[in-house]
Design an enzyme around this catalytic site. Structure first.
Site, mmCIF file in Angstrom:
data_model
loop_
_atom_site.group_PDB
_atom_site.id
_atom_site.type_symbol
_atom_site.label_atom_id
_atom_site.label_comp_id
_atom_site.label_asym_id
_atom_site.label_seq_id
_atom_site.Cartn_x
_atom_site.Cartn_y
_atom_site.Cartn_z
ATOM 1 N N HIS A 194 4.783 0.303 -0.115
ATOM 2 C CA HIS A 194 5.587 -0.458 0.836
ATOM 3 C C HIS A 194 4.849 -1.713 1.293
ATOM 4 O O HIS A 194 3.622 -1.764 1.297
ATOM 5 C CB HIS A 194 5.985 0.401 2.042
ATOM 6 C CG HIS A 194 4.834 1.032 2.740
ATOM 7 N ND1 HIS A 194 4.221 2.168 2.274
ATOM 8 C CD2 HIS A 194 4.166 0.687 3.868
ATOM 9 C CE1 HIS A 194 3.233 2.501 3.092
ATOM 10 N NE2 HIS A 194 3.158 1.602 4.065
ATOM 11 N N HIS A 243 5.880 7.028 7.357
ATOM 12 C CA HIS A 243 6.087 5.961 8.349
ATOM 13 C C HIS A 243 7.506 6.084 8.877
ATOM 14 O O HIS A 243 8.445 6.285 8.102
ATOM 15 C CB HIS A 243 5.999 4.579 7.707
ATOM 16 C CG HIS A 243 4.661 3.966 7.698
ATOM 17 N ND1 HIS A 243 3.830 3.925 8.774
ATOM 18 C CD2 HIS A 243 4.010 3.306 6.711
ATOM 19 C CE1 HIS A 243 2.726 3.279 8.458
ATOM 20 N NE2 HIS A 243 2.802 2.910 7.204
ATOM 21 N N CYS A 255 6.009 1.404 14.923
ATOM 22 C CA CYS A 255 5.734 2.322 13.832
ATOM 23 C C CYS A 255 4.949 3.521 14.357
ATOM 24 O O CYS A 255 4.049 3.352 15.172
ATOM 25 C CB CYS A 255 4.924 1.561 12.783
ATOM 26 S SG CYS A 255 4.309 2.529 11.441
ATOM 27 N N HIS A 311 0.284 5.717 1.181
ATOM 28 C CA HIS A 311 -0.602 6.706 1.797
ATOM 29 C C HIS A 311 0.138 8.013 1.992
ATOM 30 O O HIS A 311 1.349 8.084 1.787
ATOM 31 C CB HIS A 311 -1.188 6.196 3.116
ATOM 32 C CG HIS A 311 -0.272 5.344 3.896
ATOM 33 N ND1 HIS A 311 0.853 5.805 4.501
ATOM 34 C CD2 HIS A 311 -0.303 4.014 4.143
ATOM 35 C CE1 HIS A 311 1.477 4.812 5.116
ATOM 36 N NE2 HIS A 311 0.810 3.712 4.909
ATOM 37 N N GLU A 326 0.825 -1.204 0.000
ATOM 38 C CA GLU A 326 0.000 0.000 0.000
ATOM 39 C C GLU A 326 0.853 1.244 0.000
ATOM 40 O O GLU A 326 2.083 1.188 0.136
ATOM 41 C CB GLU A 326 -0.913 0.006 1.229
ATOM 42 C CG GLU A 326 -0.132 0.042 2.541
ATOM 43 C CD GLU A 326 -1.013 -0.108 3.772
ATOM 44 O OE1 GLU A 326 -1.938 -0.934 3.767
ATOM 45 O OE2 GLU A 326 -0.755 0.620 4.745
#
Length: 152
Positions: free
Chosen positions: A107, A73, A121, A69, A67
């Site tokens: 990723h 991260h 995370c 976004h 995915e």
């Protein structure tokens, strides 16, 4: 003040419950996942901050969705070893490694070992919804022998 004591024998924090990685299995191409749990260590609404801290654990043979976004991260390996696909790079991750994933970068996290692979995370408290990779990104991943195994 909140304290969640860590139990190294069980590899868990007191008062933190494991749940499924996502509420539903992904149906879009690349959004499937397997053998993954999520533990929210810091909740933005409870701590009065704009981010959350989560611990993810991937069982041997498991993987996250592929995915991308809007949010960044920051991932800190806490247990075992794994691999990550970040953009068009395959990164080997060992105990206490740190990796940053830029916004809108495809990723996926994979446990290719025989013990749990866990990482901490940070994410934005108000998250944008993960998006599947585009057709062009998918084709590029499949065309590269290094990244093709991550595109399933």
């Amino acid at each position: 003040m909140r304290r969640a004591a860590f139990d190294p024998t069980a590899f868990q924090w007191a008062g933190v419950t494991a749940r499924a990685y996502k509420d539903e299995p992904g149906s879009a191409r690349g959004m499937a996942w397997q053998g993954l749990s999520r533990h929210t260590l810091v909740r933005s609404e409870e701590a009065g901050v704009t981010f959350e801290v989560r611990y993810f654990e991937i069982a041997p043979g498991g993987f996250s969705s592929l995915e991308k976004h809007e949010h960044v991260h920051v991932v800190f390996t806490a247990r075992g070893r794994g691999q990550a696909l970040i953009g068009d790079q395959v990164v080997d991750l060992d105990h206490l490694d740190l990796v940053e994933v830029p916004p809108w970068t495809p990723h996926r996290w994979i446990n290719a070992g025989d013990e749990p692979f866990g990482f901490i995370c940070t994410v934005e408290g108000t998250r944008d919804k993960p998006q599947p990779v585009s057709d062009e990104e998918w084709e590029a991943l499949l065309a590269d022998p290094r990244t093709a195994p991550f595109a399933h």
